[in-house]
Design a protein around this motif. Sequence first.
Motif, PDB file in Angstrom:
ATOM      1  N   LEU A  10      -3.114  29.920  -2.048  1.00 37.65           N
ATOM      2  CA  LEU A  10      -1.392  30.028  -1.588  1.00 37.65           C
ATOM      3  C   LEU A  10      -1.044  29.332  -0.562  1.00 37.65           C
ATOM      4  O   LEU A  10       0.447  28.835  -0.465  1.00 37.65           O
ATOM      5  N   GLU A  11      -1.081  28.174   0.276  1.00 37.77           N
ATOM      6  CA  GLU A  11      -0.722  27.679   0.583  1.00 37.77           C
ATOM      7  C   GLU A  11      -0.336  26.322  -0.276  1.00 37.77           C
ATOM      8  O   GLU A  11       0.275  25.864   0.616  1.00 37.77           O
ATOM      9  N   ASP A  12      -1.158  26.371  -1.404  1.00 42.91           N
ATOM     10  CA  ASP A  12      -0.382  25.185  -2.083  1.00 42.91           C
ATOM     11  C   ASP A  12       0.517  25.566  -2.751  1.00 42.91           C
ATOM     12  O   ASP A  12       1.552  24.306  -3.051  1.00 42.91           O
ATOM     13  N   GLN A  13       1.177  26.909  -2.600  1.00 44.85           N
ATOM     14  CA  GLN A  13       2.818  26.746  -2.941  1.00 44.85           C
ATOM     15  C   GLN A  13       4.101  26.493  -1.450  1.00 44.85           C
ATOM     16  O   GLN A  13       3.157  26.978  -0.544  1.00 44.85           O
ATOM     17  N   ASP A  15       6.261  27.726  -0.659  1.00 46.10           N
ATOM     18  CA  ASP A  15       7.395  29.369  -0.148  1.00 46.10           C
ATOM     19  C   ASP A  15       6.546  30.238  -0.130  1.00 46.10           C
ATOM     20  O   ASP A  15       7.238  31.135   0.536  1.00 46.10           O
ATOM     21  N   VAL A 100      -3.377  31.622 -10.285  1.00 51.32           N
ATOM     22  CA  VAL A 100      -1.664  31.948 -11.177  1.00 51.32           C
ATOM     23  C   VAL A 100      -0.860  33.678 -10.956  1.00 51.32           C
ATOM     24  O   VAL A 100       0.331  33.966  -9.881  1.00 51.32           O
ATOM     25  N   VAL A 103      -0.739  34.119  -6.849  1.00 50.13           N
ATOM     26  CA  VAL A 103       0.562  34.322  -6.489  1.00 50.13           C
ATOM     27  C   VAL A 103       1.331  34.658  -7.186  1.00 50.13           C
ATOM     28  O   VAL A 103       2.354  35.363  -6.016  1.00 50.13           O
ATOM     29  N   GLU A 104       0.981  35.222  -8.075  1.00 46.67           N
ATOM     30  CA  GLU A 104       2.017  35.618  -8.448  1.00 46.67           C
ATOM     31  C   GLU A 104       1.976  37.829  -7.629  1.00 46.67           C
ATOM     32  O   GLU A 104       3.580  38.018  -7.800  1.00 46.67           O
ATOM     33  N   ARG A 107       4.295  36.760  -4.529  1.00 51.02           N
ATOM     34  CA  ARG A 107       5.214  37.042  -4.808  1.00 51.02           C
ATOM     35  C   ARG A 107       6.100  37.912  -4.841  1.00 51.02           C
ATOM     36  O   ARG A 107       7.485  38.418  -4.687  1.00 51.02           O
TER      37      ARG A 107
END
Length: 206
Positions: A10-13, A15, A100, A103-104, A107
């Motif tokens: 998650l922290e690789d994103q 936002d 993936v 993360v989706e 979001r």
Amino acid sequence: MIRTSLRIILEDQPDISVVGEAADGVEAIALARRLRPDVCLVDIQMPRLDGIEVTRALAGPGVVNPLRVIVVTTFDLDEYVYGALRGGAVGFVLKDAGPVLLVEAVRAAILGDALISPSVTLRLLRRLTAAGAPATRRPAQPLSERETEVVRAVVRGRTNQEIADELFISLSTVKGHVSGIKAKLGVRNRVEIAVWAWENRIAGIA
């Protein structure tokens, strides 16, 4: 170890930020209520209080200012999925679905939408129908023919853009229909729309 892996993903994103971690269900509820994160990730099996109970406490019916909860688990069992969704979860993601999808799902939850691992969705909803799940309350106002078409597309996992393309209507019109459907059904997201559709036998999928 699992929490560390999720944090790294998650922290690789750019936002997404992880603002807290809990070692058990009781701690998770207390921490979530204090920090009020945009999204909470909850496992099914946790010490002291399981993920279904945590979900109900944070997002269930009757909760004032509910939080958005996504269940992330290795346990692909229908009773867990259904219990999580009925408890107010806005997502159900299997740990082996990959980063993936996780993360989706986060979001989507932030945007007020919902996501379930594709391997789970239709199997779960078909089994609910086969098991004779009781019909839930009818909407205060009947759904229009177009709204019913949108509901069936939601059940098939279509995005707003895909629904717009299929029905030859604008994206803004689809968003308006989805908002109207949620208001009529008294539900909060697309997952609850899908569950309602299957319980009331209007899903339109064999």
